[in-house]
Design a protein around this motif. Structure first.
Motif, mmCIF file in Angstrom:
data_model
loop_
_atom_site.group_PDB
_atom_site.id
_atom_site.type_symbol
_atom_site.label_atom_id
_atom_site.label_comp_id
_atom_site.label_asym_id
_atom_site.label_seq_id
_atom_site.Cartn_x
_atom_site.Cartn_y
_atom_site.Cartn_z
ATOM 1 N N ARG A 1 33.223 29.778 37.135
ATOM 2 C CA ARG A 1 32.459 30.258 36.071
ATOM 3 C C ARG A 1 33.184 30.133 34.799
ATOM 4 N NH1 ARG A 1 34.080 34.678 39.940
ATOM 5 N NH2 ARG A 1 35.445 35.471 38.186
ATOM 6 N N SER A 2 34.407 29.931 34.690
ATOM 7 C CA SER A 2 35.223 29.670 33.584
ATOM 8 C C SER A 2 36.015 28.245 33.328
ATOM 9 C CB SER A 2 36.268 30.834 33.487
ATOM 10 O OG SER A 2 36.953 30.559 32.189
ATOM 11 N N ALA A 3 36.320 27.839 32.338
ATOM 12 C CA ALA A 3 36.838 26.632 32.098
ATOM 13 C C ALA A 3 38.551 26.644 32.138
ATOM 14 C CB ALA A 3 36.514 25.969 30.764
ATOM 15 N N SER B 1 38.194 35.780 33.217
ATOM 16 C CA SER B 1 39.314 34.589 32.643
ATOM 17 C C SER B 1 40.724 34.863 32.915
ATOM 18 C CB SER B 1 38.996 34.463 31.162
ATOM 19 O OG SER B 1 39.303 35.463 30.330
ATOM 20 N N ARG B 2 40.863 36.095 33.365
ATOM 21 C CA ARG B 2 42.360 36.312 34.022
ATOM 22 C C ARG B 2 41.876 37.560 35.144
ATOM 23 N NH1 ARG B 2 45.167 40.776 31.395
ATOM 24 N NH2 ARG B 2 43.438 42.272 30.374
ATOM 25 N N GLU C 1 42.457 30.954 46.086
ATOM 26 C CA GLU C 1 40.913 30.908 46.415
ATOM 27 C C GLU C 1 40.538 31.635 45.054
ATOM 28 O OE1 GLU C 1 39.655 32.211 50.139
ATOM 29 O OE2 GLU C 1 40.157 30.211 50.638
ATOM 30 N N LYS C 2 41.207 32.697 44.687
ATOM 31 C CA LYS C 2 40.729 33.167 43.142
ATOM 32 C C LYS C 2 40.489 32.623 42.281
ATOM 33 C CE LYS C 2 39.734 37.149 40.998
ATOM 34 N NZ LYS C 2 38.489 37.909 41.387
ATOM 35 N N ALA C 3 41.493 31.634 42.103
ATOM 36 C CA ALA C 3 41.297 30.506 41.124
ATOM 37 C C ALA C 3 40.276 29.587 41.128
ATOM 38 C CB ALA C 3 42.781 29.598 40.901
ATOM 39 N N VAL C 4 39.798 29.197 42.276
ATOM 40 C CA VAL C 4 38.679 28.392 42.569
ATOM 41 C C VAL C 4 37.545 29.156 42.046
ATOM 42 C CG1 VAL C 4 37.324 27.180 44.457
ATOM 43 C CG2 VAL C 4 39.900 26.870 44.328
ATOM 44 N N ALA C 5 37.299 30.483 42.412
ATOM 45 C CA ALA C 5 36.228 31.291 42.295
ATOM 46 C C ALA C 5 36.110 31.441 40.614
ATOM 47 C CB ALA C 5 36.341 32.740 42.827
#
Length: 129
Positions: free
Chosen positions: A101-103, A73-74, A93-97
Motif C-alpha cells: 500500500r505504501s512506498a 506508513s508505520r 509479514e506486516k512489512a509486506v502488507a
C-alpha cells in the motif's frame, strides 16, 4: 552426517513445535525459518536452535503479540517477549502488507530470512538490529 529430506524434516519440526504448544501457523513458520537457515549454511540459526526453543516453550508459552501502532506508513509491534523468530516473522509479514500500500516501511529487526521474505515480494527493505 545423515541426510534428511526437507519435507520430512519440516513435518517432524512442525510436529515437535505443535507438541510444545505452538499453533499450526507458528509451528509452520518457525520450522520454515529453521530449515532455511540450515539449508543456507547458517547452522548457528538452524537446527541447533530447536532444543533450546522447545525447552523454553516447556516453561512458558509463546504469547500473541500486539500492534501498538498500526498506521499505513508505520507500525510498532510488541512481541511480548515471545520467540524472536516468530516475532520477526510477524513483523516481516506486516512489512509486506504495508509495502503493498505504501512506498516505504522501516523496521528494526533481525536480517537474513526476514529481509529475503520481503525481497521475494519485490520490495527493498532495510533491517537494523
Amino acid at each position: 552426517m545423515p541426510l534428511v529430506e526437507i519435507p520430512r524434516l519440516r513435518q517432524r519440526l512442525e510436529h515437535l513445535y505443535r507438541d510444545a504448544g505452538l499453533n499450526e501457523r507458528d509451528a509452520a513458520a518457525i520450522s520454515g525459518i529453521i530449515i532455511d537457515a540450515e539449508a543456507a549454511g547458517r547452522a548457528t540459526h538452524g537446527l541447533i536452535r530447536v532444543p533450546p526453543q522447545l525447552k523454553h516453550l516447556s516453561t512458558r508459552p509463546h504469547p500473541e503479540g500486539e500492534w501498538l501502532v498500526d498506521e499505513p506508513s508505520r507500525a510498532l509491534y510488541d512481541g511480548r517477549d515471545g520467540l524472536g523468530y516468530l516475532v520477526a516473522h510477524v513483523v516481516a509479514e506486516k512489512a509486506v502488507a504495508m509495502l503493498a500500500r505504501s512506498a516505504v516501511a522501516v523496521i528494526g529487526c533481525r536480517c537474513g530470512y526476514f529481509a529475503r521474505k520481503v525481497a521475494l515480494e519485490g520490495h527493498i527493505s532495510l533491517w537494523f538490529a
